[in-house]
Design an enzyme around this catalytic site. Sequence first.
Site, PDB file in Angstrom:
ATOM      1  N   ASP A 171       0.823  -1.202   0.000  1.00  0.00           N
ATOM      2  CA  ASP A 171       0.000   0.000   0.000  1.00  0.00           C
ATOM      3  C   ASP A 171       0.860   1.258   0.000  1.00  0.00           C
ATOM      4  O   ASP A 171       2.090   1.199   0.102  1.00  0.00           O
ATOM      5  CB  ASP A 171      -0.935   0.004   1.217  1.00  0.00           C
ATOM      6  CG  ASP A 171      -0.259  -0.492   2.491  1.00  0.00           C
ATOM      7  OD1 ASP A 171       0.958  -0.282   2.637  1.00  0.00           O
ATOM      8  OD2 ASP A 171      -0.937  -1.088   3.341  1.00  0.00           O
ATOM      9  N   ASP A 192      -7.869  -3.269  14.581  1.00  0.00           N
ATOM     10  CA  ASP A 192      -9.250  -3.526  14.154  1.00  0.00           C
ATOM     11  C   ASP A 192      -9.341  -4.659  13.140  1.00  0.00           C
ATOM     12  O   ASP A 192     -10.385  -4.887  12.549  1.00  0.00           O
ATOM     13  CB  ASP A 192      -9.884  -2.258  13.587  1.00  0.00           C
ATOM     14  CG  ASP A 192      -9.112  -1.684  12.399  1.00  0.00           C
ATOM     15  OD1 ASP A 192      -8.107  -2.312  11.978  1.00  0.00           O
ATOM     16  OD2 ASP A 192      -9.502  -0.614  11.899  1.00  0.00           O
ATOM     17  N   HIS A 210      -7.530  -4.945  10.295  1.00  0.00           N
ATOM     18  CA  HIS A 210      -7.233  -4.625   8.895  1.00  0.00           C
ATOM     19  C   HIS A 210      -5.873  -5.181   8.487  1.00  0.00           C
ATOM     20  O   HIS A 210      -4.961  -5.310   9.308  1.00  0.00           O
ATOM     21  CB  HIS A 210      -7.319  -3.107   8.632  1.00  0.00           C
ATOM     22  CG  HIS A 210      -6.159  -2.308   9.144  1.00  0.00           C
ATOM     23  ND1 HIS A 210      -6.218  -1.548  10.278  1.00  0.00           N
ATOM     24  CD2 HIS A 210      -4.906  -2.133   8.655  1.00  0.00           C
ATOM     25  CE1 HIS A 210      -5.056  -0.927  10.466  1.00  0.00           C
ATOM     26  NE2 HIS A 210      -4.236  -1.280   9.499  1.00  0.00           N
ATOM     27  N   GLU A 225      -9.696  -1.641   5.502  1.00  0.00           N
ATOM     28  CA  GLU A 225     -10.351  -1.376   6.774  1.00  0.00           C
ATOM     29  C   GLU A 225     -11.571  -2.284   6.950  1.00  0.00           C
ATOM     30  O   GLU A 225     -12.051  -2.885   5.980  1.00  0.00           O
ATOM     31  CB  GLU A 225     -10.784   0.089   6.833  1.00  0.00           C
ATOM     32  CG  GLU A 225      -9.655   1.096   6.633  1.00  0.00           C
ATOM     33  CD  GLU A 225      -8.725   1.213   7.831  1.00  0.00           C
ATOM     34  OE1 GLU A 225      -8.799   0.356   8.746  1.00  0.00           O
ATOM     35  OE2 GLU A 225      -7.920   2.163   7.868  1.00  0.00           O
TER      36      GLU A 225
END
Length: 270
Positions: A68, A145, A147, A152
């Site tokens: 990314d 979380d 990801h 996400e």
Amino acid sequence: MPEVIIVNNEDEAGELYAKCVADLIRNKPNAVLGLATGSSPLAAYKQLAKKVKEEHIDVSQVRGFALDEYIGLPLTHPESYHSTIHRTVVEPLGLNPDAVHVPGDVLDGAPLEDGDLIRNAGPDYDAAIEAAGGIDVQILGIGTDGHVGFNEPGSSLASGTRVKTLAEQTRIDNARFFDDDINQVPTHCITQGIGTIMKARHLVLLAFGAGKAEAIEETCEGGVSAFCPASALQMHPHATIIIDEAAASRLRHKDYYKYAFEHKPAWQGI
């Protein structure tokens, strides 16, 4: 489900990754590595660089694709993933910088409003990975979380490389790289999708510390859900999750995972 390996510390995890990748490069000199940023992979890269140097492994043909990149940061920004990958992977390992790619390379700080350029960057990146023959080993971290990459919670499990809006929690977590100032953290990114990540032949996810325990529990022992993107690894034919005791603290079957790895034939590797 993925193989779960519980280690004592990050260096031990790094040694497992380094041996796996070193063996791959010996057998396939033009191996394609999937690269991730963040703190979790650093010990793995350090151990791999050490092994490459000590065992004189030829990495001149090795290629790499990063997961990314932020949108809006120039390539020269110290916290761009282009800069980070070159600082933490390319230089220590002695890779050919021209053979290592980041999704945002073609953007180089282009603003989000530059729609035509940004719209095509994702599909073009996926095409480049396919043209290289696909990724052999993809290293991954995981967010608190759940990801992976910048996928996400709520991300499609079939998604390709595309533009995403960063969750506030991710920006908070990453503010430590920007002088603890969330206002400096970009709001958008371009990331390999879960569908892209799942095409890699081997996935290796690393996680350390109690802060990752809930995400690891959901990834390994929860249901497969877009709200924990890393849970997609349960459907991968060759996924390895390497964690320390703190990250493993909420796993119900922790003792079995330890038992299975202790009795695993050495020739199987990871």
